[in-house]
Design a protein around this motif. Structure first.
Motif, PDB file in Angstrom:
ATOM      1  N   ALA A  59       0.694  -1.492   0.291  1.00 22.20           N
ATOM      2  CA  ALA A  59       0.394   0.374  -0.016  1.00 22.20           C
ATOM      3  C   ALA A  59       1.333   1.278  -0.135  1.00 22.20           C
ATOM      4  O   ALA A  59       0.449   2.281  -0.659  1.00 22.20           O
ATOM      5  CB  ALA A  59      -0.615  -0.285   1.618  1.00 22.20           C
ATOM      6  N   GLN A  63       0.456   3.590  -2.502  1.00 20.52           N
ATOM      7  CA  GLN A  63       0.085   4.284  -2.932  1.00 20.52           C
ATOM      8  C   GLN A  63      -1.223   4.222  -2.865  1.00 20.52           C
ATOM      9  O   GLN A  63      -2.173   5.424  -3.732  1.00 20.52           O
ATOM     10  CB  GLN A  63       0.549   6.050  -3.302  1.00 20.52           C
ATOM     11  CG  GLN A  63       1.599   6.465  -2.727  1.00 20.52           C
ATOM     12  CD  GLN A  63       1.558   7.244  -1.030  1.00 20.52           C
ATOM     13  OE1 GLN A  63       0.687   8.344  -0.919  1.00 20.52           O
ATOM     14  NE2 GLN A  63       2.209   6.147   0.246  1.00 20.52           N
ATOM     15  N   VAL A  64      -2.034   2.867  -2.163  1.00 22.95           N
ATOM     16  CA  VAL A  64      -3.257   2.406  -2.799  1.00 22.95           C
ATOM     17  C   VAL A  64      -3.727   2.968  -0.571  1.00 22.95           C
ATOM     18  O   VAL A  64      -2.515   2.474  -0.303  1.00 22.95           O
ATOM     19  CB  VAL A  64      -3.242   1.598  -2.814  1.00 22.95           C
ATOM     20  CG1 VAL A  64      -4.637   0.582  -2.614  1.00 22.95           C
ATOM     21  CG2 VAL A  64      -2.485   0.719  -4.186  1.00 22.95           C
ATOM     22  N   GLU A  65      -5.001   3.141  -0.703  1.00 24.37           N
ATOM     23  CA  GLU A  65      -5.744   3.009   0.216  1.00 24.37           C
ATOM     24  C   GLU A  65      -5.753   1.885   0.913  1.00 24.37           C
ATOM     25  O   GLU A  65      -5.824   1.095   0.197  1.00 24.37           O
ATOM     26  CB  GLU A  65      -7.367   3.730  -0.356  1.00 24.37           C
ATOM     27  CG  GLU A  65      -7.409   4.888  -0.319  1.00 24.37           C
ATOM     28  CD  GLU A  65      -8.659   6.027  -0.375  1.00 24.37           C
ATOM     29  OE1 GLU A  65      -9.860   4.822   0.036  1.00 24.37           O
ATOM     30  OE2 GLU A  65      -8.720   6.642  -0.110  1.00 24.37           O
ATOM     31  N   ARG A  86      -4.487   6.625   3.113  1.00 26.04           N
ATOM     32  CA  ARG A  86      -3.362   6.211   2.247  1.00 26.04           C
ATOM     33  C   ARG A  86      -2.573   6.777   3.505  1.00 26.04           C
ATOM     34  O   ARG A  86      -2.712   7.123   4.209  1.00 26.04           O
ATOM     35  CB  ARG A  86      -3.184   7.544   1.278  1.00 26.04           C
ATOM     36  CG  ARG A  86      -3.414   6.686  -0.171  1.00 26.04           C
ATOM     37  CD  ARG A  86      -3.455   8.202  -1.379  1.00 26.04           C
ATOM     38  NE  ARG A  86      -3.959   7.655  -2.466  1.00 26.04           N
ATOM     39  CZ  ARG A  86      -4.977   7.485  -2.088  1.00 26.04           C
ATOM     40  NH1 ARG A  86      -5.520   7.338  -1.871  1.00 26.04           N
ATOM     41  NH2 ARG A  86      -5.431   7.183  -3.737  1.00 26.04           N
ATOM     42  N   GLN A  88       0.453   7.800   4.744  1.00 29.57           N
ATOM     43  CA  GLN A  88       1.517   8.894   4.865  1.00 29.57           C
ATOM     44  C   GLN A  88       2.471   8.989   4.827  1.00 29.57           C
ATOM     45  O   GLN A  88       4.109   9.570   4.211  1.00 29.57           O
ATOM     46  CB  GLN A  88       0.751   9.923   5.989  1.00 29.57           C
ATOM     47  CG  GLN A  88      -0.587  10.239   5.337  1.00 29.57           C
ATOM     48  CD  GLN A  88      -1.223  10.941   3.683  1.00 29.57           C
ATOM     49  OE1 GLN A  88       0.032  11.502   2.563  1.00 29.57           O
ATOM     50  NE2 GLN A  88      -1.811  10.095   2.832  1.00 29.57           N
ATOM     51  N   VAL A  97      -2.178   7.102   8.589  1.00 30.79           N
ATOM     52  CA  VAL A  97      -2.724   6.710   7.915  1.00 30.79           C
ATOM     53  C   VAL A  97      -3.548   7.985   7.928  1.00 30.79           C
ATOM     54  O   VAL A  97      -4.313   8.375   8.902  1.00 30.79           O
ATOM     55  CB  VAL A  97      -4.369   5.378   7.726  1.00 30.79           C
ATOM     56  CG1 VAL A  97      -4.679   5.794   6.965  1.00 30.79           C
ATOM     57  CG2 VAL A  97      -3.094   4.456   8.158  1.00 30.79           C
ATOM     58  N   ASP A  98      -3.610   9.003   6.189  1.00 31.13           N
ATOM     59  CA  ASP A  98      -4.005  10.147   6.878  1.00 31.13           C
ATOM     60  C   ASP A  98      -3.606  10.795   7.989  1.00 31.13           C
ATOM     61  O   ASP A  98      -1.926  10.808   7.964  1.00 31.13           O
ATOM     62  CB  ASP A  98      -5.651  10.098   6.419  1.00 31.13           C
ATOM     63  CG  ASP A  98      -5.695  10.278   5.362  1.00 31.13           C
ATOM     64  OD1 ASP A  98      -4.984  10.083   4.341  1.00 31.13           O
ATOM     65  OD2 ASP A  98      -7.126   9.985   4.978  1.00 31.13           O
TER      66      ASP A  98
END
Length: 113
Positions: A59, A63-65, A86, A88, A97-98
Motif C-alpha cells: 500500500a 500509494q493505495v488506500e 492512504r 502518509q 493513515v492520513d
C-alpha cells in the motif's frame, strides 16, 4: 364536586397537543430505526505480522488506500469503525493513515481498498 368536574371536561377544548405528541413519536421512531440499521463492524480475521507487513508495504509503495481494523473493542465488545486512507508515513511504532497514527500492535486486519 362531581358536577364541577363534569362541567370542566364538557367545556374543555383540546389545544391540539395530540399533534405534538405524534410529531415526537415519529421522530423517536425514526431514531430507533436508524439505531437498528447501524450494525457494529464485523470481526475480521486476525492476520499474522508477516501478512500485515506485506499489505502495508504494498500500500505504501503503490500509494493505495488501506482499510484497517484495530484490535480495540468498545464497551459493548464491538470493534470500532474501520480506518480508511492512504499511508502518509511510518516510524518504529506505527503508521500514519492520513493524519491518524495507528500502532503496529493495534492492527488486527488490513487490506487494500
Amino acid at each position: 364536586m362531581s358536577k364541577e368536574r363534569d362541567y370542566y371536561f364538557e367545556q374543555y377544548q383540546d389545544r391540539k397537543m395530540k399533534k405534538w405528541a405524534g410529531f415526537y413519536l415519529s421522530e423517536h421512531t425514526a431514531i430507533i430505526e436508524q439505531e437498528k440499521k447501524r450494525q457494529p463492524p464485523e470481526k475480521k480475521r486476525q492476520m499474522s505480522w508477516a501478512e500485515i507487513d506485506e499489505v502495508l508495504a504494498q500500500a505504501f509503495q503503490n500509494q493505495v488506500e488501506v482499510i484497517i481494523q484495530k484490535e480495540e473493542l468498545d464497551g459493548e465488545g464491538n470493534y470500532g469503525a474501520d480506518i480508511i486512507g492512504r499511508i502518509q508515513g511510518h516510524d518504529e511504532l506505527g503508521i500514519y493513515v492520513d493524519s491518524q497514527k495507528v500502532g503496529y500492535d493495534e492492527i488486527r486486519h488490513v487490506h487494500l481498498h
